[in-house]
Design a protein around this motif. Structure first.
Motif, PDB file in Angstrom:
ATOM      1  N   ASN A  86     -24.445  16.106 -30.717  1.00 14.02           N
ATOM      2  CA  ASN A  86     -23.721  15.202 -29.837  1.00 14.02           C
ATOM      3  C   ASN A  86     -22.276  15.092 -30.323  1.00 14.02           C
ATOM      4  O   ASN A  86     -22.035  14.737 -31.478  1.00 14.02           O
ATOM      5  CB  ASN A  86     -24.405  13.829 -29.853  1.00 14.02           C
ATOM      6  N   PRO A  87     -21.289  15.381 -29.457  1.00  8.55           N
ATOM      7  CA  PRO A  87     -19.879  15.347 -29.873  1.00  8.55           C
ATOM      8  C   PRO A  87     -19.430  13.986 -30.407  1.00  8.55           C
ATOM      9  O   PRO A  87     -18.598  13.916 -31.311  1.00  8.55           O
ATOM     10  CB  PRO A  87     -19.114  15.691 -28.600  1.00  8.55           C
ATOM     11  N   ILE A  88     -19.999  12.907 -29.899  1.00  7.71           N
ATOM     12  CA  ILE A  88     -19.630  11.578 -30.378  1.00  7.71           C
ATOM     13  C   ILE A  88     -20.122  11.383 -31.815  1.00  7.71           C
ATOM     14  O   ILE A  88     -19.394  10.879 -32.677  1.00  7.71           O
ATOM     15  CB  ILE A  88     -20.177  10.478 -29.447  1.00  7.71           C
ATOM     16  N   VAL A  89     -21.351  11.820 -32.077  1.00  3.92           N
ATOM     17  CA  VAL A  89     -21.908  11.706 -33.425  1.00  3.92           C
ATOM     18  C   VAL A  89     -21.119  12.582 -34.389  1.00  3.92           C
ATOM     19  O   VAL A  89     -20.781  12.161 -35.502  1.00  3.92           O
ATOM     20  CB  VAL A  89     -23.412  12.071 -33.438  1.00  3.92           C
ATOM     21  N   VAL A  90     -20.790  13.788 -33.968  1.00  2.00           N
ATOM     22  CA  VAL A  90     -19.998  14.692 -34.810  1.00  2.00           C
ATOM     23  C   VAL A  90     -18.651  14.050 -35.129  1.00  2.00           C
ATOM     24  O   VAL A  90     -18.210  14.038 -36.280  1.00  2.00           O
ATOM     25  CB  VAL A  90     -19.804  16.067 -34.123  1.00  2.00           C
TER      26      VAL A  90
END
Length: 121
Positions: free
Chosen positions: A55-59
């Motif tokens: 997930n780009p937000i988690v990354v």
């Protein structure tokens, strides 16, 4: 060494990085100040017991925490942010670049440009 508020910042950096990597910092701590961090990728030190995030937000959040933690571990006291500035950075969580996690080295995280000026609401 005199005890100052920057000691709290250092302690935060240690705890944050240990949480991300899932173990004691050990030799990684001393390598953060050397040029050897150029070859160590952030994904290589993340907790191997967890699946890599997609997930780009988690990354982005992992990169932000890693950058903040590494900055808090700077050997020079004046180069460390205060805990107030660290908390403001997380509270107002500026967007981080959508860089792939596997493309960020510890050296890049250490040298990241993080604005540690107080944020006005």
């Amino acid at each position: 060494m005199a005890v100052t508020e920057k000691c709290d910042t250092y302690s935060f950096g240690v705890v944050a990085l240990e949480t991300i990597i899932g173990r004691h910092l050990g030799e990684l701590l001393s390598s953060l100040e050397s040029s050897s961090t150029r070859n160590i990728m952030l994904t290589d030190v993340l907790d191997p017991r967890l699946l890599p995030p997609t997930n780009p937000i988690v990354v982005g959040n992992i990169v932000l925490v890693a950058r903040m933690a590494i900055t808090c571990l700077h050997s020079e006291l004046r180069s460390r942010p205060t805990m107030l500035l660290v908390s403001q950075e997380f509270q107002f969580c500026r967007k981080t670049s959508a860089t792939l996690l596997c493309a960020i080295s510890l050296l890049q995280a250490r040298n990241a440009e993080i604005d540690f000026h107080p944020i006005n609401e």
